[in-house]
Write an enzyme that holds these catalytic residues in place. Sequence first.
Site, mmCIF file in Angstrom:
data_model
loop_
_atom_site.group_PDB
_atom_site.id
_atom_site.type_symbol
_atom_site.label_atom_id
_atom_site.label_comp_id
_atom_site.label_asym_id
_atom_site.label_seq_id
_atom_site.Cartn_x
_atom_site.Cartn_y
_atom_site.Cartn_z
ATOM 1 N N GLY A 23 -6.502 0.905 -1.799
ATOM 2 C CA GLY A 23 -6.650 0.198 -3.071
ATOM 3 C C GLY A 23 -6.436 -1.296 -2.908
ATOM 4 N N SER A 24 -5.843 -1.903 -3.927
ATOM 5 C CA SER A 24 -5.747 -3.366 -3.958
ATOM 6 C C SER A 24 -4.904 -3.938 -2.830
ATOM 7 C CB SER A 24 -5.162 -3.815 -5.297
ATOM 8 O OG SER A 24 -6.000 -3.390 -6.337
ATOM 9 N N THR A 25 -4.066 -3.125 -2.167
ATOM 10 C CA THR A 25 -3.277 -3.697 -1.069
ATOM 11 C C THR A 25 -4.197 -4.149 0.054
ATOM 12 O OG1 THR A 25 -2.947 -1.528 -0.065
ATOM 13 C CG2 THR A 25 -1.225 -2.293 -1.549
ATOM 14 N N PHE A 26 -5.424 -3.585 0.087
ATOM 15 C CA PHE A 26 -6.362 -3.994 1.132
ATOM 16 C C PHE A 26 -6.897 -5.404 0.890
ATOM 17 C CE2 PHE A 26 -10.416 -3.999 3.455
ATOM 18 C CZ PHE A 26 -9.979 -3.539 4.688
ATOM 19 N N LYS A 27 -6.681 -5.912 -0.355
ATOM 20 C CA LYS A 27 -7.109 -7.296 -0.640
ATOM 21 C C LYS A 27 -6.405 -8.286 0.282
ATOM 22 C CE LYS A 27 -8.299 -6.290 -5.426
ATOM 23 N NZ LYS A 27 -7.755 -6.165 -6.784
#
Lengths: 475, 479
Positions: free
Chosen positions: A216-220
């Site tokens: 999810g957004s942690t991959f940003k």
Amino acid sequence: MNHPIRRVALVAAMMFFALLANLSYSAVFRDASLDADARNRRTRDAEFAMERGAILVGSTPIAQTKASKGRFNYTREYSEGPLYAAATGYYSYDFARAGLESSYNTQLSGTDDSQAFGRLMDTVTGKKPAGASLQTTLDAKAQRAASQALGTRKGAVVAIDYRTGAVKALVSKPSYDPNELATTDLAAAQQAWRKLNADPGRPLVNRATKETYPPGSTFKLVTAAAALEDGRTADSTVASPASMTLPQTSTKLSNEVDCGGATSTIDHALQVSCNTAFANLGMELGADKVREQAEKFGFDSSLEGDLNPATSRFPASPDKPQTAMSAIGQFDVAATPLQMAVVAAGIANDGQVMQPYLVQEVRNPDLSVLTSNDARELERAMDTDNARALKQMMVNVVTNGTGTAARVGGITVGGKTGTAQWDLKKNPYAWFVGFAEEPHVAIAVFIEDAQVSRSDIAGGRLAGPVFAAVVESMR
Amino acid sequence: MSNVTTAAPADGDLFVYRRRRNVELFMDLFALAIGLAGWLLVEINLFGRLPANLPLLAAGWFGVGIAAHLVVRWRLPYADPLLLPCVLLLNGLGLAMIHRIDQVPLPEKPALHRADTQMMWTVLGIVLFVVVVSWLRDHRRLQRFPYLLFLTGLVLLLLPLVPGLGTSQGMGAQIWITIGPYSFQPAEIAKIVLAIAFAGYLTDHREVLALAGRRVLGIDFPRLRDLGPIIIMWLASLAILVFQNDLGSSMLFFGLFVVMLYVATEKPGWPILGLVMIGLGGTLAYHFAGHVKVRFDSWLRPFENYEQNTQVISAQFGLAWGGLTGRGWGLGRPALTTFSYSDMIATSLGEEIGIVGLMGIIMVYSIIVARSLRAALASHEPFGKLLACGLGFVFALQVFAIIGGVTRVLPLTGLTTPFMSQGGSAMISNWVIVGILLVVSHQARRPGPTELPSTDASFENEDTLPIPVVRADSPRGDA
């Protein structure tokens, strides 16, 4: 008739030669793997009949062999079984081994090639052979804090000292008691095995290292790192519409938050976890640059070391809309919590990724060191300045953005929240990936059920406090 | 191959083989001692003491061994001196290993007594050996009724298929017959009977089979009408394979026949044809007889089906556990493998005396084969040559098939490991075979009048030339 008789003799000689050659081949190439086969009763019984080395956290043994009566001379005992199960694994007669019990089996049982000389000396001096012990890198306080903060929720916590790669906490929930499988009451072990396998919570699965989930957004963080490495800065702007249609599709991607206008800086986009901004950024960079960045952090590789994690993946050839989704940690991106902790550790360590490891030293029974793991650099994922810039952006996430739940008083903390939708009918996964400056630790917190519908703030609210609790325990 | 022992000196003197009976005696004692040592080491390693019946055991064991030697010394003074010690060595090691496996599992169950039964069979085997050695003396007496023997052999082979008589002993292959409380493997007896029958038949017909034929690619192939016997044997072998579920015997008998055919006719066309027929039969069996496919799969990929192949996998574990030098007598865990005392005795030995020890055993087998073929080379007449060569080759084939089977050179076949596997039929028939081989070698090596060279034109091209000599003092008269 003598000529054909000699031919027959030649054929017979060839047959005998084949037998001898095969035995030689067996001795050289087959024996080691046969001895190591977990189904081999001969080696299993021999292992169970000897003193297996202990596994230590600090100076406390978390797994050790105690003398017992009955079929075997020894029983394996885990003093705080469920707490450390994700690290120790189990050691059973019928169901092989897992965790450290498996990856360091030869050393623990004293049969490793490196212990050959010691075995010889034991034979000569008549001493009973014993296995080597493992000194883990785990921090008892961090481990306990992580376990308690996670509570009864399904999930995992991995904490790494980002300067060395030493794993400080390794928790997977729900856990199990390895004592139940290690018992020499084989019928009871059978029963426990059946029960654990039938459990819908799948307690035997190591969620911290052996399972991959959409980050999810942690991959940003990875996408942002790729953007900085590509020459952009924290203040570079990118289009951040409230919602956008992905090219070549009718799929609509929208934000859960107001990204603050038609364009946004990368810094701000990370703070509020703006989906459209990072989707556009991913498409601008292209899939190859994002993948290259992910691989520098350890995606698509085994990370080597002694943790034997599942391989985290970035899709091999995504098209444009898939690239956009991948850049925000969806589509086919899959990472272990360990991998996400390594990403945070790499950024926190000024761009230098260290190999994660769980065992500091392997010690002979006489306490001499057999092998020791030192800090080992894997790859340089980012330029130092870029890494520092990204660290500051992560600090902003915690101070002003979605990650406020992870604040720890008096310590500089940075991080990134995430929620990952994996099944529309089920609640999303909640993530928090971050670091603290003092203690030097990078932590990934993963919770299987965010208990709320998709929202980054909710994810941060859920996983953030676990992060804070672990940092708090280590100060 | 130059042949020192049969080279005729230029001055016309007759070369006479040395009898070497004292060498044999010395080696017999050595072989007997090794077998006994294995037995004693089992007791010492397991119980820390010598067996209470040690004097009786040692006296009995040395007694039968020396008795066998004395009969050979008395009746066949020119017999090959290496065969008997090799056989005694193997027999002793086999007994020791069966005794060792009898002691398992301890201490929950009382020891078994397979070794005692096997000792009884050994004694019976040696008695029959003595009978063959002292009564037969000239193997040519066996040459007389090839067709009758052939029929007898075939009947014996197919006997286990008779309803009510045959049994598989719960071991997959239908190769036993039961009469009252006793069970027997008739194929072991058939092996001897058929070898004699083939040798007799081929001695009579080898010229016809050799001369007529067609040449293809530089190889002479037989005429179609001469194919009768080989086709009968092929069909019989297929029947054994398909109906008795016995890959090993099937291969053994067909191989025996083809090799003897080759030796008799000197035409390589026969073994080539034989290999084609084996390939054809094997392919048919693989596709149409389920158990053959199972055997092949468990040979090539045993670990893919762990439950089904536990026997062969456990044998591999045992061999690996023994390593190069073995765990020591009584210190391994051979009994974990099913039939560790019969089919898998080679790996049991490998576990306890190591791959080195097992290699030694294989070398001893190869010496037996070499001496059999040596006797065939030295023999002066075709029947003896064929008989010794056939028996020697079938022995080699059997050792190759069973040891190769348990060590994964070949698919596992239920053959016995000669002189070692627990089982009476095999023990008896193997001792009889050794008796016949000793008789052939005695006739070949003893000085005395033999057939004239003119009776066999092909001798002119041979290294081994029979020397026509009339001797007045032939030992103990002539048969």
